[in-house]
Design a protein around this motif. Structure first.
Motif, mmCIF file in Angstrom:
data_model
loop_
_atom_site.group_PDB
_atom_site.id
_atom_site.type_symbol
_atom_site.label_atom_id
_atom_site.label_comp_id
_atom_site.label_asym_id
_atom_site.label_seq_id
_atom_site.Cartn_x
_atom_site.Cartn_y
_atom_site.Cartn_z
ATOM 1 N N LEU A 1 61.412 19.583 66.251
ATOM 2 C CA LEU A 1 62.569 20.624 65.975
ATOM 3 C C LEU A 1 62.531 20.911 67.623
ATOM 4 O O LEU A 1 61.317 21.010 68.156
ATOM 5 N N THR A 2 63.856 20.855 67.787
ATOM 6 C CA THR A 2 64.459 21.502 69.397
ATOM 7 C C THR A 2 64.850 23.184 68.911
ATOM 8 O O THR A 2 65.034 23.279 67.932
ATOM 9 N N GLY A 3 64.606 24.293 69.922
ATOM 10 C CA GLY A 3 64.629 25.380 69.435
ATOM 11 C C GLY A 3 64.174 25.846 68.896
ATOM 12 O O GLY A 3 63.774 27.099 68.301
ATOM 13 N N GLY A 4 62.916 25.704 68.661
ATOM 14 C CA GLY A 4 61.903 26.474 67.757
ATOM 15 C C GLY A 4 61.109 27.736 68.114
ATOM 16 O O GLY A 4 60.885 27.887 66.825
ATOM 17 N N THR A 5 61.443 27.913 69.777
ATOM 18 C CA THR A 5 61.271 28.742 69.860
ATOM 19 C C THR A 5 62.604 30.217 69.568
ATOM 20 O O THR A 5 61.841 31.802 69.737
ATOM 21 N N GLY A 6 63.080 29.673 69.250
ATOM 22 C CA GLY A 6 64.081 30.916 69.188
ATOM 23 C C GLY A 6 64.594 31.636 67.890
ATOM 24 O O GLY A 6 63.751 31.570 67.023
ATOM 25 N N LEU A 7 65.498 32.501 67.741
ATOM 26 C CA LEU A 7 65.254 33.203 66.134
ATOM 27 C C LEU A 7 65.553 32.363 64.938
ATOM 28 O O LEU A 7 64.730 32.483 64.371
ATOM 29 N N ILE A 8 66.177 30.664 65.042
ATOM 30 C CA ILE A 8 66.549 30.511 63.622
ATOM 31 C C ILE A 8 65.173 29.242 63.696
ATOM 32 O O ILE A 8 64.342 29.436 63.219
ATOM 33 N N GLY A 9 64.591 29.056 64.932
ATOM 34 C CA GLY A 9 63.340 28.297 64.527
ATOM 35 C C GLY A 9 62.093 28.318 64.509
ATOM 36 O O GLY A 9 61.584 28.227 63.453
ATOM 37 N N ARG A 10 61.985 29.692 64.748
ATOM 38 C CA ARG A 10 60.913 30.664 64.494
ATOM 39 C C ARG A 10 60.399 31.137 63.390
ATOM 40 O O ARG A 10 59.500 31.248 62.461
ATOM 41 N N ALA A 11 61.891 31.160 62.348
ATOM 42 C CA ALA A 11 62.224 31.616 61.512
ATOM 43 C C ALA A 11 61.946 30.111 60.237
ATOM 44 O O ALA A 11 61.333 29.784 59.299
ATOM 45 N N LEU A 12 62.549 28.839 60.778
ATOM 46 C CA LEU A 12 62.654 27.829 60.366
ATOM 47 C C LEU A 12 60.902 27.105 60.521
ATOM 48 O O LEU A 12 60.104 27.117 59.011
ATOM 49 N N ARG B 1 58.213 28.635 60.699
ATOM 50 C CA ARG B 1 57.577 29.928 58.853
ATOM 51 C C ARG B 1 57.409 29.320 57.452
ATOM 52 O O ARG B 1 56.849 29.391 56.812
ATOM 53 N N HIS B 2 58.925 28.862 57.743
ATOM 54 C CA HIS B 2 59.503 28.871 56.124
ATOM 55 C C HIS B 2 58.476 27.093 56.044
ATOM 56 O O HIS B 2 58.032 27.387 55.036
ATOM 57 N N TRP B 3 58.626 26.315 56.973
ATOM 58 C CA TRP B 3 58.444 24.631 56.658
ATOM 59 C C TRP B 3 56.952 24.772 56.985
ATOM 60 O O TRP B 3 55.964 24.277 56.276
ATOM 61 N N GLN B 4 55.705 26.061 57.767
ATOM 62 C CA GLN B 4 54.635 26.136 57.714
ATOM 63 C C GLN B 4 53.688 26.391 56.328
ATOM 64 O O GLN B 4 53.215 25.737 56.093
ATOM 65 N N ARG B 5 54.402 27.176 55.556
ATOM 66 C CA ARG B 5 53.976 27.877 54.529
ATOM 67 C C ARG B 5 54.986 26.228 53.158
ATOM 68 O O ARG B 5 53.507 26.289 52.596
ATOM 69 N N GLN B 6 54.817 25.433 53.441
ATOM 70 C CA GLN B 6 55.180 23.622 52.511
ATOM 71 C C GLN B 6 54.598 22.909 52.713
ATOM 72 O O GLN B 6 54.661 22.422 52.270
ATOM 73 N N GLY B 7 53.776 23.571 54.377
ATOM 74 C CA GLY B 7 52.633 22.313 54.568
ATOM 75 C C GLY B 7 53.644 21.277 55.372
ATOM 76 O O GLY B 7 52.825 20.415 55.410
ATOM 77 N N HIS B 8 54.445 21.827 56.183
ATOM 78 C CA HIS B 8 54.808 20.349 56.821
ATOM 79 C C HIS B 8 54.026 19.863 58.028
ATOM 80 O O HIS B 8 53.976 20.826 58.786
ATOM 81 N N GLU B 9 54.459 18.838 58.302
ATOM 82 C CA GLU B 9 53.642 18.190 60.482
ATOM 83 C C GLU B 9 54.794 19.252 60.953
ATOM 84 O O GLU B 9 56.165 18.359 61.450
ATOM 85 N N HIS C 1 73.131 35.425 57.586
ATOM 86 C CA HIS C 1 71.643 35.811 57.445
ATOM 87 C C HIS C 1 70.803 35.251 57.596
ATOM 88 O O HIS C 1 71.236 33.823 57.477
ATOM 89 N N ILE C 2 69.723 35.654 58.303
ATOM 90 C CA ILE C 2 69.149 35.026 58.241
ATOM 91 C C ILE C 2 68.015 33.691 58.027
ATOM 92 O O ILE C 2 68.054 32.758 58.044
ATOM 93 N N ASN C 3 68.134 34.574 56.368
ATOM 94 C CA ASN C 3 67.426 34.125 55.396
ATOM 95 C C ASN C 3 67.974 33.183 55.077
ATOM 96 O O ASN C 3 68.147 31.355 54.581
#
Length: 300
Positions: free
Chosen positions: A5-16, A18-26, A200-202
């Motif tokens: 991921l690039t832009g991971g510390t931005g608004l969308i990146g941080r939300a992504l 959180r979402h992918w961490q719950r799914q167990g992705h690396e 919406h962010i979601n």
């Protein structure tokens, strides 16, 4: 799945993250501030250089959202260079790196913006419409998408997201507007008749995840709600949601004087429909503005 991921510390990146961490992705995040990535991006690995991934497990997917904020200050010559480098040049470097891998990633989801269409007045637009060329923002998006599309030569599936302003409870456009409206200074921009796409962010996170897993999805997709609104309607809805007045207009001449060419972001608009996004089977959770604002502003 290993996602870069690039832009991971931005608004969308941080939300992504959180979402992918719950799914167990690396998750690996290419960042100018890699030491901050783990804390901001749900434990993702931060990297200052793409070459830190060389020799390790292959990357399955790349999500490219990097770019300096486009609406933070006037488009001076120096600012234009920064915006170009952080989007176009960075994407070129990223795609070149992908092509050098023994096993290139299967998919690249790359950011763009609804500014790709330019200011189009009342014209009804979808993903097959022609790009705008009259302002710097549209030219920037056209070049940004062109660099991402080069990854096709490596056998990579490429999908581009033309993202509308993202509404979130913390950060982004809504946080700035909320302060203005709460002190009684909110109102329409210019005539208020310009069309104003939004998402919406979601739904933004869900759409990226949807396209990531749909092997048949490539090309451009509008990341915007299916019900467009005019700026004056957005203003009324936000004022109602905040229980505050929204009657002080910002004259177009004053915005042009203060912001120069960047004023097109506020005074221009796109009457946009997400036709290809709908055809891809995506279902919005927040398709209408007023319920979306109520959820963001009043849900704990």
């Amino acid at each position: 799945m290993h996602i870069l991921l690039t832009g991971g510390t931005g608004l969308i990146g941080r939300a992504l993250c959180r979402h992918w961490q719950r799914q167990g992705h690396e998750l690996s995040v290419w960042s100018r501030s890699p030491h901050q990535v783990s804390a901001l991006c749900s434990g993702a690995r931060g990297m200052a250089r793409l070459q830190e991934l060389d020799g390790g497990p292959p990357v399955d997917a790349v999500v490219n959202l990097a770019g300096a904020p486009i609406a933070d200050r006037r488009w001076t010559q120096a600012r234009r260079h920064l915006l170009w480098r952080s989007r176009v040049d960075l994407t070129r470097t990223l795609v070149d790196w992908m092509g050098q891998q023994p096993t290139p990633p299967r998919v690249l989801l790359s950011g763009s913006a609804v500014g790709w269409y330019g200011d189009r007045g009342e014209q009804l637009l979808d993903e097959d419409s022609t790009p705008g060329q009259a302002d710097f923002g549209s030219r920037l998006c056209v070049a940004w998408e062109h660099e991402a599309e080069r990854a096709v030569q490596w056998g990579v599936r490429v999908a581009v997201l033309r993202t509308a302003p993202v509404l979130a409870s913390q950060g982004g456009m809504l946080t700035r507007l909320r302060h203005v409206f709460r002190i009684g200074l909110g109102g329409p921009l210019g005539s208020g008749q310009q069309w104003m796409p939004w998402i919406h962010i979601n739904d933004q996170v869900s759409l990226i995840d949807h396209l990531l897993h749909r092997e048949e999805c490539s090309g451009a997709f509008n990341a915007c709600a299916p019900e467009p609104v005019r700026n004056q309607d957005f203003t009324r809805s936000l004022a109602r949601a905040l229980r505050r007045p929204g009657v002080l207009p910002a004259p177009a001449w004053a915005l042009r004087l203060a912001l120069g060419e960047m004023s097109v972001l506020l005074l221009g608009g796109q009457r946009l429909t997400p036709r290809r996004t709908l055809a891809a089977g995506f279902a919005w959770r927040q398709p209408a503005l007023e319920p979306a604002l109520e959820q963001l502003l009043h849900t704990p």
